[in-house]
Scaffold this motif. Structure first.
Motif, mmCIF file in Angstrom:
data_model
loop_
_atom_site.group_PDB
_atom_site.id
_atom_site.type_symbol
_atom_site.label_atom_id
_atom_site.label_comp_id
_atom_site.label_asym_id
_atom_site.label_seq_id
_atom_site.Cartn_x
_atom_site.Cartn_y
_atom_site.Cartn_z
ATOM 1 N N LEU A 336 0.808 -1.241 -0.013
ATOM 2 C CA LEU A 336 -0.119 0.139 0.070
ATOM 3 C C LEU A 336 0.911 1.338 -0.198
ATOM 4 O O LEU A 336 1.995 1.166 0.490
ATOM 5 C CB LEU A 336 -1.040 -0.013 1.280
ATOM 6 C CG LEU A 336 -1.697 -1.316 1.478
ATOM 7 C CD1 LEU A 336 -2.530 -1.072 2.568
ATOM 8 C CD2 LEU A 336 -2.888 -1.334 0.203
ATOM 9 N N THR A 337 0.498 2.243 -0.835
ATOM 10 C CA THR A 337 1.195 3.802 -0.653
ATOM 11 C C THR A 337 0.337 4.657 -0.294
ATOM 12 O O THR A 337 -0.922 4.568 -0.448
ATOM 13 C CB THR A 337 1.857 4.013 -2.110
ATOM 14 O OG1 THR A 337 0.780 4.176 -2.986
ATOM 15 C CG2 THR A 337 2.532 2.593 -2.619
ATOM 16 N N THR A 338 1.071 5.886 0.234
ATOM 17 C CA THR A 338 0.398 7.116 0.311
ATOM 18 C C THR A 338 -0.069 7.787 -1.074
ATOM 19 O O THR A 338 0.549 7.229 -1.966
ATOM 20 C CB THR A 338 1.067 8.057 1.132
ATOM 21 O OG1 THR A 338 2.248 8.367 0.525
ATOM 22 C CG2 THR A 338 1.132 7.194 2.427
ATOM 23 N N SER A 339 -0.961 8.720 -1.185
ATOM 24 C CA SER A 339 -1.176 9.423 -2.278
ATOM 25 C C SER A 339 -0.190 10.428 -3.038
ATOM 26 O O SER A 339 -0.323 11.080 -4.042
ATOM 27 C CB SER A 339 -2.570 10.242 -2.073
ATOM 28 O OG SER A 339 -2.284 11.167 -1.199
ATOM 29 N N SER A 340 0.764 10.648 -2.112
ATOM 30 C CA SER A 340 1.792 11.802 -2.460
ATOM 31 C C SER A 340 3.181 11.281 -2.246
ATOM 32 O O SER A 340 3.430 10.431 -1.320
ATOM 33 C CB SER A 340 1.523 13.312 -2.099
ATOM 34 O OG SER A 340 1.610 13.228 -0.615
ATOM 35 N N PRO A 341 4.560 12.010 -2.754
ATOM 36 C CA PRO A 341 5.646 11.536 -2.470
ATOM 37 C C PRO A 341 5.898 11.757 -0.982
ATOM 38 O O PRO A 341 5.361 12.675 -0.330
ATOM 39 C CB PRO A 341 6.640 12.671 -3.404
ATOM 40 C CG PRO A 341 5.620 13.050 -4.160
ATOM 41 C CD PRO A 341 4.300 12.844 -3.848
ATOM 42 N N PRO A 342 6.948 10.980 -0.247
ATOM 43 C CA PRO A 342 7.489 9.703 -1.004
ATOM 44 C C PRO A 342 6.872 8.518 -1.190
ATOM 45 O O PRO A 342 7.319 7.425 -1.565
ATOM 46 C CB PRO A 342 8.680 9.575 0.188
ATOM 47 C CG PRO A 342 8.174 9.925 1.574
ATOM 48 C CD PRO A 342 7.031 11.150 1.201
ATOM 49 N N PHE A 343 5.542 8.654 -0.963
ATOM 50 C CA PHE A 343 4.481 7.340 -1.357
ATOM 51 C C PHE A 343 4.742 6.196 -0.174
ATOM 52 O O PHE A 343 3.642 5.473 -0.071
ATOM 53 C CB PHE A 343 4.791 6.715 -2.695
ATOM 54 C CG PHE A 343 4.454 7.716 -3.829
ATOM 55 C CD1 PHE A 343 2.908 8.485 -3.875
ATOM 56 C CD2 PHE A 343 5.491 8.352 -4.520
ATOM 57 C CE1 PHE A 343 2.748 9.195 -4.970
ATOM 58 C CE2 PHE A 343 5.220 9.275 -5.466
ATOM 59 C CZ PHE A 343 3.980 9.669 -5.600
ATOM 60 N N CYS A 344 5.685 5.944 0.476
ATOM 61 C CA CYS A 344 5.887 4.880 1.225
ATOM 62 C C CYS A 344 5.123 4.849 2.537
ATOM 63 O O CYS A 344 4.916 5.839 3.143
ATOM 64 C CB CYS A 344 7.384 4.640 1.690
ATOM 65 S SG CYS A 344 8.254 6.023 2.085
ATOM 66 N N SER A 345 4.862 3.730 3.009
ATOM 67 C CA SER A 345 3.779 3.681 4.085
ATOM 68 C C SER A 345 4.217 1.994 4.929
ATOM 69 O O SER A 345 4.346 1.333 4.328
ATOM 70 C CB SER A 345 2.524 3.530 3.587
ATOM 71 O OG SER A 345 1.706 3.914 4.842
ATOM 72 N N ARG A 346 3.889 2.169 6.418
ATOM 73 C CA ARG A 346 4.134 1.128 7.112
ATOM 74 C C ARG A 346 2.741 0.324 6.799
ATOM 75 O O ARG A 346 1.476 0.846 6.724
ATOM 76 C CB ARG A 346 4.123 1.329 8.285
ATOM 77 C CG ARG A 346 5.563 2.287 8.737
ATOM 78 C CD ARG A 346 6.406 1.644 8.864
ATOM 79 N NE ARG A 346 7.719 2.429 9.336
ATOM 80 C CZ ARG A 346 8.725 2.210 9.961
ATOM 81 N NH1 ARG A 346 8.902 0.885 10.532
ATOM 82 N NH2 ARG A 346 9.744 2.897 10.185
ATOM 83 N N HIS A 347 2.859 -0.966 6.936
ATOM 84 C CA HIS A 347 1.521 -2.022 6.938
ATOM 85 C C HIS A 347 1.404 -2.547 8.253
ATOM 86 O O HIS A 347 2.182 -3.068 9.058
ATOM 87 C CB HIS A 347 2.129 -3.252 6.014
ATOM 88 C CG HIS A 347 2.130 -2.868 4.658
ATOM 89 N ND1 HIS A 347 3.479 -2.728 3.836
ATOM 90 C CD2 HIS A 347 1.355 -2.367 3.524
ATOM 91 C CE1 HIS A 347 3.163 -2.268 2.558
ATOM 92 N NE2 HIS A 347 2.040 -2.020 2.534
ATOM 93 N N PHE A 348 -0.041 -2.511 8.658
ATOM 94 C CA PHE A 348 -0.514 -2.967 9.863
ATOM 95 C C PHE A 348 -1.545 -4.114 9.647
ATOM 96 O O PHE A 348 -2.241 -3.682 8.821
ATOM 97 C CB PHE A 348 -1.059 -1.818 10.779
ATOM 98 C CG PHE A 348 0.074 -0.818 10.861
ATOM 99 C CD1 PHE A 348 1.095 -1.095 12.104
ATOM 100 C CD2 PHE A 348 0.147 0.732 10.194
ATOM 101 C CE1 PHE A 348 2.122 -0.094 12.280
ATOM 102 C CE2 PHE A 348 1.198 1.367 10.512
ATOM 103 C CZ PHE A 348 1.822 1.124 11.513
ATOM 104 N N LEU A 349 -1.401 -5.127 10.458
ATOM 105 C CA LEU A 349 -2.422 -5.881 10.727
ATOM 106 C C LEU A 349 -3.567 -5.581 11.846
ATOM 107 O O LEU A 349 -3.040 -5.478 12.818
ATOM 108 C CB LEU A 349 -2.124 -7.298 10.842
ATOM 109 C CG LEU A 349 -3.120 -8.497 10.994
ATOM 110 C CD1 LEU A 349 -4.063 -8.515 9.868
ATOM 111 C CD2 LEU A 349 -2.521 -9.647 11.725
#
Length: 461
Positions: A336-349
């Motif tokens: 999954l990414t965010t909508s704007s740079p730098p786009f990276c995101s953490r993944h959570f369960l």
């Protein structure tokens, strides 16, 4: 508006672009080379003969591209105008794709600079705008000839000492299949091919000889962002990163009324922008292997055991960081990414356990960090008590400020009060390295949201 209306909108965008692009721009001055533009008037007079030229950028001339060809390294040419090409360095080859209106791709030099900031390399830009413009079906007929011309140059460089494994092709859209055919011509001995949303139209049902596939290079990685329209929906590499499922990207318009560009090609171009952001190295972009996006979102894929625990990353790491040998082929990876740079995101369960319900219900879960919010809705049924879903947030688990649960839905047709036995949040793929954040025994009534602040201690709310 349905996505099948995109062809009409693409034609409208074509006319709009032609008004903006205006008069043809050839080269900026005598010293700095530039990509070509192709005009509709020229195309109408006679269909362009295939012309392929090359621009060279290195750390010595990052802001001023140099023309490059088979003669550039000859003794005579070196005396007249020395080339910046360094035989001892790896070479990145950028191959653009289809050009709707014949305009030169504006992102090329930005990508070249990102590559040069990340590594000391030669960057060769393949300019085939004249053959890549206007009629897509005719462009597809010529893409293999472009690959043949590129292979002649690569062969010349190989004879002068460059090793095939030192070449890394980065193909955008149709350019990915051009790069793939270059790899085919060299029996898959090219070092690497990175495909940025490889083109789908006229390639989805093609034989592997006619499209990019893992046999085209020692390592092939692909990023998919518009696999339901302009991009291809099947795996084409050793690893294939499907961002947000590979289709609709966050931040891209879902209606042409909002933004014509955003609706038509925003999804398709997101692969390029994510890749450039990854090259800047501000944060890792990790893919999780899974059979489908649905299974990924349901929390059924939480580790990278198929790669012996090391998750592949987008960027320039050798083999995307994979250490197992041989490298698996056609591995679907999701993130999954965010909508704007730098786009990276953490993944959570997120795991939610509730007491049995008399009626169906809907719970809205919100994670908050300063001005950032992540919202996910869960539909609860009468026959299920444990729910798992994956969501993303830009910060680490122990940096989340608060969590909020809200009982939403119609007043008379949904459960009025939900007894939540526990709600737990875990970060993955690093499960086990940190204790999950859990809260127990919560009653959430409709119209009375429940929230809890996280008090700067990792491991508990």
């Amino acid at each position: 508006m349905p996505r099948e209306h995109k062809p009409v909108l693409l034609c409208v965008l074509t006319v709009f672009t032609s008004l903006v692009v205006g008069v043809e721009e050839r080269q900026r001055g005598d010293e700095c080379a530039d990509l070509n533009n192709a005009t509709w008037q020229e195309y109408r007079q006679q269909r362009f003969k295939l012309q392929v030229q090359y621009l060279l950028l290195t750390r010595r001339n990052m802001d001023c591209a140099q023309m490059f060809n088979q003669e550039s390294l000859s003794e005579t040419q070196q005396q007249q105008q020395p080339s910046y090409f360094n035989m001892s360095l790896p070479t990145k080859v950028i191959v653009h794709g289809y050009r709707v209106m014949g305009s030169k791709p504006s992102w090329v030099k930005q990508l070249a600079r990102a590559l040069l900031r990340a590594q000391d390399v030669n960057v060769l830009v393949v300019d085939w705008v004249y053959g890549a413009s206007f009629a897509y079906n005719l462009v597809v007929e010529d893409y293999k000839e472009v690959a043949v011309q590129i292979s002649i140059l690569i062969n010349q460089l190989q004879q002068r000492g460059c090793k095939l494994e030192s070449f890394h092709f980065i193909g955008i859209s149709l350019g990915a299949h051009v790069a793939g055919f270059v790899g085919t011509l060299f029996d898959g001995k090219i070092g690497r091919i990175t495909a940025l949303d490889p083109a789908g139209p006229m390639f989805k049902g093609a034989d592997t000889f006619d499209r990019l596939d893992p046999s085209d290079a020692l390592f092939v990685d692909a990023i998919h962002t518009d696999s339901d329209y302009f991009g291809i929906s099947i795996p084409v590499g050793h690893v294939d990163f499907f961002l947000n499922g590979g289709k609709d990207q966050t931040g891209c318009a879902r209606s042409w009324f909002a933004s014509m560009y955003g609706y038509v090609i925003c999804d398709h171009m997101r692969a390029l922008h994510v890749y450039m952001s990854a090259l800047n190295g501000s944060c890792p972009m990790v893919g999780i292997p899974c059979s489908s996006y649905e299974n990924f979102l349901k929390g059924r894929c939480l580790d990278c055991d198929v790669f012996k625990g090391t998750c592949p990353t987008i960027g320039l790491s050798p083999n995307s960081g994979i250490v197992v040998s041989p490298v698996p082929r056609e591995q679907k990876l999701f993130l999954l990414t965010t909508s704007s740079p730098p786009f990276c995101s953490r993944h959570f369960l997120l795991q939610l356990e509730v007491s049995p319900l008399d009626k169906s219900a809907e719970v809205e879960v919100t994670l908050t960090t300063e001005n950032l919010r992540t919202v996910r809705r869960l539909r609860l049924q009468t026959d299920t008590t444990v729910y798992r879903t994956v969501l993303s947030h830009p910060v680490a688990l122990c940096e989340i400020d608060s969590i909020k649960l809200k009982n939403t839905g119609a007043r008379f047709y949904r459960q009025s009060e939900i007894h939540v036995k526990s709600v737990c949040l875990s970060e993955f793929p690093s499960l086990g390295r940190e204790e999950p954040l859990c809260v127990n025994n919560i009653r959430v009534r409709r119209g009375a949201p429940w929230s809890h602040d996280f008090v700067q201690v990792c491991g508990s709310f």
